[in-house]
Write an enzyme that holds these catalytic residues in place. Structure first.
Site, PDB file in Angstrom:
ATOM      1  CG  ASP A   1      38.674  41.218  46.354  1.00  0.00           C
ATOM      2  OD1 ASP A   1      39.642  42.010  46.319  1.00  0.00           O
ATOM      3  OD2 ASP A   1      37.505  41.582  46.176  1.00  0.00           O
ATOM      4  CD  GLU A   2      35.138  40.036  43.327  1.00  0.00           C
ATOM      5  OE1 GLU A   2      33.985  39.600  43.397  1.00  0.00           O
ATOM      6  OE2 GLU A   2      35.403  41.267  43.336  1.00  0.00           O
TER       7      GLU A   2
END
Length: 526
Positions: free
Chosen positions: A337-338
């Site tokens: 993620d991210e």
């Protein structure tokens, strides 16, 4: 009527109640108590699949045995049940071979109960728990304890009576995966704190403990081949506290304790972003060969492993190899993620190689739903944490066979504030009161998913603002039981008015267990 006459009648009535309570206590060997009506069969969380009330209740007394004919696992579960009940009842509750009467635990060949299902039958002569597998027997024990008065959870002797309403419950889970995630990277939590959370999860039939073991703020698991990851990268946390990490012995104890409560540990090493603790520990992992300083803030998206460098994959191979050897469960979570500082092409290339490494060591890939934008391998599972439910790449991956674990941040993230006055937590996904957390369907939250795409649900708890067990409990309870119910109970049972009443009845139980829960104003607490 005169005041004197009123007082006299009240005193007389109180004496009669006291006498009746003394008589009841003498017959059961427990302290005096007023008569109680047994808790209605099925008034528990998560809601059972099938409830057929009827017949006389069963009363646990000083002569009640726990009977078991289910092998070593059955005897262990019987001992667990006895340890739960003995302090509050004051009864010996000896564990004996199977026979008539008492509390009976049985493993059967009835495959219709599935891997985690059970049948509970209660009547005047006995309470019988039957399951096809030991996990089902354990889940049945959690139902049994919720059918008893909340004071059964206390560690000192309490007044009875200890009655289980008559009838039959047949129960099995909606989804195979019912998880809770604890972020031990932003703030470190000791093995004892993790085990306390495990016990709380077990009460609500959660079967996965996802541990977020690495992030920008701290690396929390010892890796022999890269010792500075924990020794250096694990020494701090958000706000600059001393941090910490799990030795291999610590991790083994957490895994063992979780397995004893039928929870599978899912370890996460977040990659290729959220990696500052690793980059600070080993300069070679950085593209420029310069180690950044340790980080104690809460920003995201600024760090990345160096995708072109061969050392990146030697590092990942070693970490996954050691972690897989320590982890009997099926999953290794790769994060994903991210990764804002990783170019998309690099992200896809990295995930191709990272997934292959997980498969090399016999584990199944789990990743946050951004994995769907790369090339998920066959059998990979994506964990959805979005808020809109309209991500086309997630639907496309699901149609291609990728299963989903549902954790929408505006429903299932336990670190979101309840309202504007909540002192702990974050609010980037909005405020999430108890009714909002409960009021969604995992099968339909993402529009356009094919039937059967959802493997289960998970309630993540990120720890930017959480530093103690009391903090964990305040944000997890009472929302976590609702997520557990969405994962366990049939969709037809999901009804807010019914759930609110059953959740309100959990208040005294949580209090008896010493849980620091949020007394939400949308719930009528008993």
């Amino acid at each position: 009527m005169s005041q004197r006459r009123t007082v006299s009648l009240l005193l007389g009535a109180l004496l009669l109640v006291a006498a009746a309570g003394t008589s009841a206590g003498a017959s059961t060997g427990s302290p005096a108590a007023p008569a109680r009506t047994p808790r209605p069969l099925g008034r528990i969380v998560p809601a059972p699949a099938s409830v057929a009330p009827g017949g006389a209740p069963y009363t646990i007394t000083s002569t009640t045995p726990i009977r078991v004919a289910a092998g070593a696992e059955g005897r262990r579960i019987a001992g667990y049940l006895a340890d739960l009940l003995r302090p509050s009842t004051g009864y010996a509750l000896p564990v004996r071979e199977d026979g008539p009467g008492g509390i009976r635990l049985r493993l059967s060949g009835d495959a219709r109960l599935g891997e985690e299902g059970y049948r509970l039958e209660s009547g005047r002569g006995a309470v019988t728990l039957t399951a096809h597998r030991a996990a089902g027997l354990f889940h049945g024990v959690q139902t049994l304890r919720q059918l008893l008065p909340a004071s059964v959870e206390k560690r000192t002797r309490q007044p009875g009576p200890w009655q289980v309403a008559g009838g039959t419950i047949e129960d099995s889970p909606r989804y195979a995966y019912r998880g809770a995630m604890l972020d031990v990277s932003r703030h470190f939590f000791t093995p004892a704190q993790v085990e306390r959370y495990i016990d709380q999860l077990a009460l609500y039939k959660v079967n996965k403990l996802h541990l977020h073991l690495s992030d920008d703020q701290g690396w929390r698991i010892a890796i022999d081949s890269w010792p500075r990851l924990a020794a250096y990268g694990g020494q701090t946390q958000v706000g600059g506290g001393r941090g910490g990490f799990y030795t291999k012995a610590d991790y083994a104890e957490i895994v063992r304790y979780a397995a004893g409560r039928y929870l599978e540990v899912v370890p996460e090493i977040d990659t290729p972003g959220h990696t500052n603790a690793a980059l600070a520990s080993y300069a070679d992992l950085n593209c420029d060969g310069v180690a950044p300083p340790l980080y104690t803030g809460t920003d995201v998206g600024f760090s990345s492993l160096c995708v072109p460098k061969p050392v990146t994959y030697a590092f990942l191979d070693d970490v996954v190899r050691e972690l897989a050897a320590m982890t009997p469960g099926r999953y290794i979570h790769l994060g994903g993620d991210e990764a804002h500082s990783t170019a998309h092409a690099d992200y896809v290339a990295f995930m191709d190689r990272a997934q292959a490494i997980v498969g090399k060591y016999g584990k199944t890939v789990l990743g946050w739903h951004q994995l769907a934008g790369a090339r998920p391998v066959a059998g990979a599972v994506a964990q959805y944490w979005g808020t809109d439910g309209n991500e086309a790449e997630v639907v496309a991956a699901a149609k291609a066979g990728t299963k989903l674990v549902m954790s929408p941040a505006n429903r299932a993230y336990l670190d979101m504030k309840y309202d504007a006055h909540t002192e702990l937590g974050l609010d980037w996904a909005g405020f999430v009161e108890v009714d909002k957390s409960y009021g969604w369907d995992p099968d339909t939250f993402v529009a356009g998913l094919p039937a059967g795409a959802v493997l289960g649900v998970e309630a993540p708890l990120w720890s930017e603002t959480l530093a103690t067990s009391a903090d964990i409990e305040y944000m997890a309870f009472p929302r976590l039981p609702g997520i557990a119910e969405l994962g366990w109970s049939p969709a037809r049972t999901h009804d807010w008015p019914s759930y609110r009443a059953r959740l309100g009845a959990q208040g005294p139980r949580l209090a008896a267990l010493g849980v620091n829960f949020y007394r939400s104003p949308v719930v009528r607490w008993e």
